[in-house]
Design an enzyme around this catalytic site. Structure first.
Site, PDB file in Angstrom:
ATOM      1  N   HIS A  48     -22.759 -14.829  13.507  1.00  0.00           N
ATOM      2  CA  HIS A  48     -22.701 -13.700  14.436  1.00  0.00           C
ATOM      3  C   HIS A  48     -22.106 -12.447  13.796  1.00  0.00           C
ATOM      4  O   HIS A  48     -21.928 -11.437  14.458  1.00  0.00           O
ATOM      5  CB  HIS A  48     -21.907 -14.072  15.689  1.00  0.00           C
ATOM      6  N   HIS A 225     -11.845 -12.410  18.012  1.00  0.00           N
ATOM      7  CA  HIS A 225     -11.914 -10.953  17.831  1.00  0.00           C
ATOM      8  C   HIS A 225     -13.140 -10.478  18.602  1.00  0.00           C
ATOM      9  O   HIS A 225     -14.190 -11.098  18.556  1.00  0.00           O
ATOM     10  CB  HIS A 225     -11.992 -10.698  16.323  1.00  0.00           C
ATOM     11  N   TYR A 259     -14.275  -0.401  15.318  1.00  0.00           N
ATOM     12  CA  TYR A 259     -15.341  -0.081  14.364  1.00  0.00           C
ATOM     13  C   TYR A 259     -16.700  -0.151  15.059  1.00  0.00           C
ATOM     14  O   TYR A 259     -16.836  -0.788  16.107  1.00  0.00           O
ATOM     15  CB  TYR A 259     -15.278  -1.003  13.135  1.00  0.00           C
ATOM     16  N   TRP A 361     -14.089 -12.837   4.101  1.00  0.00           N
ATOM     17  CA  TRP A 361     -14.978 -11.992   4.897  1.00  0.00           C
ATOM     18  C   TRP A 361     -16.359 -11.964   4.253  1.00  0.00           C
ATOM     19  O   TRP A 361     -16.501 -12.229   3.051  1.00  0.00           O
ATOM     20  CB  TRP A 361     -14.436 -10.561   4.956  1.00  0.00           C
ATOM     21  N   ASP A 552       4.643 -14.210 -17.448  1.00  0.00           N
ATOM     22  CA  ASP A 552       5.654 -14.108 -18.497  1.00  0.00           C
ATOM     23  C   ASP A 552       6.901 -14.835 -18.013  1.00  0.00           C
ATOM     24  O   ASP A 552       7.247 -14.784 -16.835  1.00  0.00           O
ATOM     25  CB  ASP A 552       5.938 -12.659 -18.915  1.00  0.00           C
ATOM     26  N   GLU A 651      22.872 -13.410 -16.834  1.00  0.00           N
ATOM     27  CA  GLU A 651      22.472 -14.056 -15.591  1.00  0.00           C
ATOM     28  C   GLU A 651      23.381 -15.270 -15.487  1.00  0.00           C
ATOM     29  O   GLU A 651      23.426 -16.100 -16.406  1.00  0.00           O
ATOM     30  CB  GLU A 651      21.010 -14.484 -15.652  1.00  0.00           C
TER      31      GLU A 651
END
Ligand code: FAD
Ligand code: THG
Length: 822
Positions: A48, A225, A259, A361, A552, A651
């Site tokens: 559809h 929708h 739309y 989509w 990395d 660290e």
């Protein structure tokens, strides 16, 4: 003749049909496509779909998928009938914010190679004569957008794939996946078994349930929708016919979540303006195969007129001809949403050979299918996929509650103007570091990433802004780049470069790789030399077979057989697990959650840490890129001497339960030194000044290490490793494009990323990362550009402006490493 694997594709929608075509086009002809519905109109979302293809997207990958869909469908027909009608696309603005955003979007189009232009209201009305020019402020016109005739394209693809050997079987429901020894061996269907070496689920919004057949989490949510068709519109009579269907550009009015397209002399209207409507598969209408058609299918729920009422009013304002028209038909159509809006591509972590390509989509379908075909046939997609890989989500992001909430949120926000830093409002506080309470006390402004709460700056540092020396005072920003930003970041950068700051590095993915095979394993998977003494830390790259950068990493050898890998996220964990030898000589463990990390960085870092520890934190005692177990105020820690912000320091890692104590002792001891807590905003600025790349943003599998400026981490002499052969003969001098450091000439215009960069006035590349460089008093941007000389002048297109910038030698700060190595 060698035979190719037997592939079963579940689902004959636009994705499955495209995949059958792409695979058979590559010579993998033993393809069987199964669908529970009748062929070719199966009753899925494709059956559809009105088929609007707006190509432009913030993501380069998604845009390139769409561009390929356009190219491919333009070349297809069914007995002369079109599969793509290139009417162009028009997105109109009815608010100033949207108009500005269309300029930003035009920038993305330019960056990713899609032609597009922002035009005024009169031109909008000329392009789309039904528009009331009084209603719009302007529009973005993209001439290569248009309409995909998805259900017809499926027929064309079935024919072409069929002619190459693919077999399509309708009315055949897959009810089980056969497996042996951790591999798929076939599928069980309502009409018996079909053997297979590879199964690809292209089940659309049924994907979650199909994944469950192999215990794979497929984080998508089916949502309804609304789509309506009007009756005849007087102005359209005689313009089109059933063959051509449409001549005006497809139209979007994003300010109202709407739309439009033509259907001959009627208008089709899609609306995202309504409440999210999640759908359970048990609520789908049962439609007999014989009744399947445009009026009834499982992917269509009855129209709820009241939800559409405001959209109809807005439509009649924008397109006055609709005032005389009626809504003729409508339905609530179902398709998939995901937590971040991206598609889901990848192989099950548990069952080899079970793949998915879902939440796709029509717009991206051919591009996704080509990428999956390349993954299967070549082992690698030419377009990089990190934003599409189903393994990109952390565990917390795949739970039902998370998927349901975030996917609905994405529905609501689908057309919103979203700032790149815009945080989700909910769910929040899913993952917090042990320092969270302290960070809150300091007024941290948190943004969220992968469920983690990450301080971007601390309001407690606001008073420092007044103390900033003149050359550190940041210039005022434009409203857009000022969003989710604070001048406090300048103060935090200043204190990091001049005193000492604490950075919460807990969200950094940490992976333990241990066992007798660990060394050889890491040597094979990365570019660096790992066979170094215990205590060594190596900055290294994981490449793919073509020499593209997968990641990395930092690899710390904490014991003969035990390494701690500092990684970029879940994809690294997934990669390591997949590549691990099957003989149990290597154990891979995600230790992120149970541990924490503070970056203690700045010229006074040693003055802060040394007095707290019986261990030697001197330059010689713990050299740059070395790690050691130590104690800090009685807390057992691992200290690693490296710094992504480019300052002296470490660290410091510890077990999560000691985290708060560690923070508190560092904080107390640091008071006389002026210690501050500093956030991601300063962090990002400092790392860019230092030239450190962020994987996924600055570099991906599309780039080789030399182009990306990390060729120094490749050690071909060390022996065999993945990607080595592909790099043979390449070097820093052979590159034709480069991740390039730019400084902005006016000293104040901050850009944010994805903007096009123009060379001699022509689009030549795009910005990856950008920030204001506080230490150098000018904005910094990294961009992919053709290899050009230092000093070359370029322009960055920022909204409707052009910002002059200059190609600069990097790093911009401390190229001699004097700040770190002392
Ligand atoms: P589907 O077409 O749903 O195909 C999946 C197939 O799998 C189905 O045929 C189903 O029968 C089959 N299947 C499922 N389970 C099984 C099983 N157990 N055994 C066998 N077969 C099974 N996208 C755009 O790009 N542009 C638009 O303008 C647009 N408009 C839309 C408007 C509406 C109202 C809706 C609802 C969606 C719209 N979309 C649009 C989205 C688009 O329709 C879908 O994203 C796309 O069609 C999905 O294609 P697919 O092949 O993944 O899924
Ligand atoms: N810390 C740790 N692991 C990490 C990161 C981190 N892994 C993922 C990501 N960040 C990796 N990125 C970098 C980038 C640069 C450096 C460290 C991690 C760095 N580079 C030195 C340089 O280029 O001068 C390397 C010098 C050398 O190789 O000797 O420090 O933040 N744990």
């Amino acid at each position: 003749m060698s035979t190719t694997p037997r592939v079963v594709i579940i689902g004959a929608g636009i994705v499955g049909a495209n995949l059958a075509d792409e695979l058979t086009g590559r010579g993998w002809t033993r393809v069987t496509v199964l669908d529970q519905g009748p062929l070719p109109l199966t009753g899925g979302s494709t059956s559809h779909a009105p088929g609007l293809v707006f190509q432009t997207n913030a993501s380069k990958t998604m845009t390139e998928f769409a561009t390929y869909t356009v190219e491919k469908l333009l070349g297809l027909d069914v007995d002369g009938a079109w599969c793509f009608n290139q009417v162009g696309g028009l997105e109109v603005a009815t608010t100033p914010e949207r108009l500005a955003d269309l300029h930003r979007k035009q920038g993305w189009a330019t960056s990713w190679g899609v032609p597009g232009e922002v035009v005024g209201p009169e031109e909008c009305a000329r392009l789309h004569p039904l528009l009331d020019p009084e209603q719009v402020l302007g529009g973005l016109h993209t001439p290569t957008d248009g309409l995909a005739k998805a259900s017809r394209a499926v027929v064309a693809l079935m024919r072409r794939a069929g002619s190459r050997g693919a077999e399509f079987r309708g009315s055949t429901r897959v009810v089980g996946i056969n497996q042996a020894g951790g591999r798929v061996t076939g599928v069980q269907t309502t009409h018996g078994e079909v053997p297979a070496d590879i199964v690809v689920s292209c089940g659309g919004f049924w994907g979650r349930e199909l994944g469950e057949l192999v215990g794979m989490r497929v984080p998508l949510l089916p949502l309804a929708h609304q789509y309506v068709r009007t009756g005849q519109v007087a102005e359209l009579v005689g313009r089109n016919d059933d063959e051509i269907e449409a001549r005006m550009p497809i139209l979007r009015q994003q300010d109202q979540d709407l739309y439009y397209r033509e259907h001959n002399d009627c208008i089709g209207i899609g609306s995202y303006a309504h409440r999210p409507m999640p759908v359970r598969l048990t609520d789908l209408p049962e439609v007999d195969d014989d009744d399947m058609g445009e009026a009834a299918m499982p992917s269509m729920l009855p129209f709820t007129e009241e939800d559409f009422a405001p959209s109809w009013e807005h439509s009649r304002l924008l397109l006055p001809s609709l005032r005389e028209a009626k809504i003729e038909t409508g339905f609530n159509g179902i398709f998939s949403f995901t937590p971040d809006g991206g598609p889901l591509i990848g192989e099950s972590p548990e069952v080899a050979g079970f793949w998915i390509a879902e939440a796709v989509w029509v717009t991206h379908s051919s591009g996704v299918a080509r990428a999956v075909a390349q993954l299967l046939v070549d082992g690698r997609s030419e377009i990089e996929l990190h934003g599409c890989d189903v393994a990109r989500f952390d565990e917390i992001q795949t739970t039902d509650a998370y998927v349901d909430e975030t996917s609905q949120r994405n529905f609501v926000e689908i057309y919103d103007v979203l700032h790149p830093l815009q945080p989700r409002e909910s769910p929040r506080n899913l993952r917090v570091s042990p320092f969270h309470a302290r960070q809150q006390e300091l007024g941290a402004f948190f943004l969220e990433s992968h469920g983690w709460e990450r301080p971007h700056w601390y309001e407690a540092n606001a008073h420092l802004v007044d103390e900033l020396p003149a050359e550190w005072q940041p210039p005022a920003r434009d409203a857009w780049s000022a969003m989710f930003h604070s001048p406090i970041a300048a103060a935090e950068a200043w204190r990091t470069r001049t005193a000492v700051a604490l950075y919460d590095m807990t969200p950094l993915t940490r992976i333990e790789v241990a066992g007798p095979g660990a060394l050889a394993f890491l040597e094979r998977l990365t570019t660096g030399k790992m066979d170094k003494s215990v205590g060594s830390v190596t900055y290294t790259l994981a490449l793919d077979e073509a020499g593209g950068i997968r990641s990395d990493l930092t690899v710390a050898r904490l014991a003969e057989d035990r390494f701690q890998v500092g990684a970029n996220g879940r994809l690294d964990l997934d990669h390591l697990r997949r590549q691990a030898p099957g003989d149990h000589t290597v154990q891979i463990r995600d230790i992120t959650g149970g541990t924490c990390c503070i970056g203690v960085w700045g010229p006074l870092a040693r003055d802060l840490v040394q007095p707290l520890s019986p261990d030697d934190f001197s330059h010689e005692g713990l050299k740059y890129f070395r790690a050691r177990a130590a104690q800090i105020a009685g807390i057992p820690v691992t200290a690693m001497r490296l710094s992504y912000v480019g300052e002296l320091g470490w660290e410091i890692y510890t077990s999560a339960e000691y985290g708060q104590k560690l923070w508190d002792v560092l904080w107390e001891a640091g008071r006389p030194l002026g210690v501050i807590a500093a956030g991601r905003a300063a962090f990002n600025s400092l790392r860019l000044e230092k030239g450190y790349r962020a994987w996924g943003t600055d570099m991906t599998t599309e780039h080789n290490p030399y182009e990306a400026g990390v060729g120094f981490a490749v050690r071909p002499q060390k022996g065999e490793f993945v990607g080595r052969d592909a790099l043979a003969g390449l070097g820093d001098d052979s590159v034709t494009r480069r991740l390039t450091c730019l400084t902005v000439d006016d000293g104040r215009s901050v850009v944010l990323g994805h903007e096009p960069v123009l060379l001699d006035g022509r689009p030549a590349g795009y910005v990856t990362s950008a920030a204001f460089g506080h230490s150098i008093g000018t904005p910094v941007a990294y961009a992919w550009l053709p290899a050009v000389e230092i000093g070359t002048s370029v322009e960055i297109q920022y909204f409707d402006r052009r910002v002059r910038a200059t190609v600069s030698a990097e790093p911009l700060v401390d190229p001699e490493m004097a700040r770190i190595r002392r």
